[in-house]
Design an enzyme around this catalytic site. Structure first.
Site, PDB file in Angstrom:
ATOM      1  N   ASP A   1      44.042 -27.526  27.166  1.00 63.86           N
ATOM      2  CA  ASP A   1      42.993 -28.526  27.000  1.00 63.86           C
ATOM      3  C   ASP A   1      42.915 -29.000  25.556  1.00 63.86           C
ATOM      4  O   ASP A   1      43.530 -28.419  24.641  1.00 63.86           O
ATOM      5  CB  ASP A   1      41.634 -27.936  27.396  1.00 63.86           C
ATOM      6  CG  ASP A   1      41.546 -27.601  28.872  1.00 63.86           C
ATOM      7  OD1 ASP A   1      42.312 -28.187  29.656  1.00 63.86           O
ATOM      8  OD2 ASP A   1      40.698 -26.756  29.228  1.00 63.86           O
TER       9      ASP A   1
ATOM     10  N   TYR B   1      46.618 -15.381  27.345  1.00 65.13           N
ATOM     11  CA  TYR B   1      45.803 -16.056  26.327  1.00 65.13           C
ATOM     12  C   TYR B   1      44.983 -15.041  25.537  1.00 65.13           C
ATOM     13  O   TYR B   1      44.707 -13.930  26.015  1.00 65.13           O
ATOM     14  CB  TYR B   1      44.827 -17.025  26.982  1.00 65.13           C
ATOM     15  CG  TYR B   1      45.407 -18.334  27.470  1.00 65.13           C
ATOM     16  CD1 TYR B   1      45.322 -19.493  26.697  1.00 65.13           C
ATOM     17  CD2 TYR B   1      46.019 -18.421  28.719  1.00 65.13           C
ATOM     18  CE1 TYR B   1      45.837 -20.700  27.157  1.00 65.13           C
ATOM     19  CE2 TYR B   1      46.536 -19.620  29.186  1.00 65.13           C
ATOM     20  CZ  TYR B   1      46.442 -20.753  28.391  1.00 65.13           C
ATOM     21  OH  TYR B   1      46.948 -21.946  28.847  1.00 65.13           O
TER      22      TYR B   1
END
Length: 309
Positions: free
Chosen positions: A66, A156
Site C-alpha cells: 500500500d 512483514y
C-alpha cells in the site's frame, strides 16, 4: 535432493524469465501498483526498464504494498529475450544481471531526483530523494518460476514505540509512536487466536473475484532492548489491508480497549465496519518472500492459481 539450476538463455533463443529482488522506501509513493497520474514503485521500475530496453516491460510482483509501505525483500519477475539479456552487458565481460543492477541504479536515481532538480532545490535536498528504490539482484529464474504464485509465504514487520522516553526521532518514519503503553502479553494472546487457515474478510478490503481465505502462519509481538515493540507476521499471502487491520486490532487489545478474545470474535463475525482500526502504513515493511525448491516452483504456482483465481 539435487536442485534444478536456472537455465542460462541461449544467445539465439527465445524469451526467458528474470527474477529481480528489490528494496524500497515507500514514503514517496502511492503504493506499489501502477496508477495513472500517480507516482508508484511499479511505475518507476517499469519506466526505468523501458529506458534500458527501449520497449515497455511489464513486471509481476510477489506482494503489492500500500501507499507508504516499505520493502526490504520484494521480488518481481519479467520476461526478456536472450538478445536483450546478453545485450545488457553492452559487449563487456560482465554478468548481465550485475550490469542490469548497476544501470537501473543510475536510471532510478535520475528519475527519483528529477523533480527536485527541476524545482531548483539545493544539492542536499536533491540527494535526499535518491536511493528510495534499490535493485538488490537480477538473475535468470528457474523453470516454472512465478514471483507471485510460486511463493510459499510473505513476512512483514511493524515497529511500535509506546513509551515517550523511547522515541527515536531518527526512526520516526518507520516506527509508530503510539499514544499509550501496550501490554504485549495481551497482544500475543489475541494474535494466537487468529492463527491458521481462516477467512480474514473482517480484516481485509476484498478485491472483486478474489478469496479472503489465508493461512496466517506467524503473528507475534516482542519488545527489544530499546523498548520498541516489533510485530512479526507471516502468511501464505495477505489480502488488501490485512496486516494493518490485524495490527490495528491488536493495538486496541494491548491498550486495554478490547479483550484478547475480541480479535478472534471479529474474525468469526466476517464483517468489516467502523469498529476495525487500520494501523498507519509507515512502520510496515515487507521483509522476505520465500519460495520452494526449484523443482517445485511450477507445481506451487499451479496450486496457488487454483486456490486464488
Amino acid at each position: 535432493m539435487t536442485l534444478e539450476r536456472p537455465a542460462l538463455p541461449e544467445p539465439d533463443g527465445g524469451p526467458f524469465r528474470v527474477r529481480m529482488d528489490l528494496a524500497y522506501d515507500g514514503a514517496p509513493f502511492s503504493g506499489w501498483a501502477a496508477q495513472p497520474g500517480l507516482w508508484t514503485v511499479q511505475g518507476l521500475v517499469e519506466d526505468a526498464l523501458a529506458v534500458l530496453l527501449r520497449r515497455p516491460v511489464r513486471i509481476t510482483v510477489a506482494g503489492r504494498t500500500d501507499a507508504g509501505v516499505h520493502a526490504r525483500g520484494q521480488v518481481v519477475h519479467f520476461d526478456l529475450t536472450a538478445a536483450e539479456w546478453y545485450g545488457l552487458a553492452r559487449g563487456r565481460d560482465l554478468d548481465p544481471g550485475v550490469s542490469l543492477r548497476r544501470r537501473l541504479h543510475g536510471v532510478l536515481n535520475k528519475e527519483l531526483t528529477m523533480a527536485a532538480r527541476e524545482a531548483g532545490q539545493q544539492r542536499r535536498a536533491i540527494d535526499a530523494h535518491g536511493g528510495a528504490v534499490e535493485v538488490l539482484s537480477a538473475v535468470p529464474a528457474p523453470a516454472g518460476y512465478d514471483a507471485r504464485f510460486s511463493a510459499l509465504w510473505r513476512r512483514y514487520s511493524y515497529r511500535i514505540c509506546d513509551l515517550p522516553e523511547n522515541r527515536d526521532p531518527l526512526s520516526r518514519h518507520t516506527t509508530l509512536w503510539f499514544k499509550a503503553p501496550l501490554d504485549i502479553g495481551l497482544m500475543n494472546q489475541a494474535a494466537d487466536g487468529v492463527l491458521g487457515i481462516r477467512d480474514f474478510l473482517s480484516f481485509c478490503k476484498p478485491r472483486t473475484g478474489s478469496t479472503t481465505i489465508r493461512e496466517l502462519q506467524e503473528f507475534s509481538f516482542s519488545r527489544g532492548a530499546d523498548g520498541v515493540i516489533t510485530t512479526h507476521i507471516q502468511a501464505d499471502a495477505f489480502c488488501h489491508n490485512m496486516v494493518r487491520s490485524l495490527v490495528g486490532g491488536s493495538l486496541l487489545v494491548g491498550s486495554g480497549e478490547r479483550r484478547p478474545q475480541w480479535l478472534a470474535d471479529r474474525l468469526a463475525a466476517r464483517i468489516r465496519d467502523s469498529k476495525s482500526l487500520l494501523a498507519p502504513p509507515h512502520p510496515l515493511v515487507l521483509e522476505e518472500v520465500r519460495y520452494p525448491a526449484d523443482a517445485e516452483l511450477a507445481g506451487r504456482a499451479e496450486l496457488t492459481r487454483a486456490h486464488r483465481e
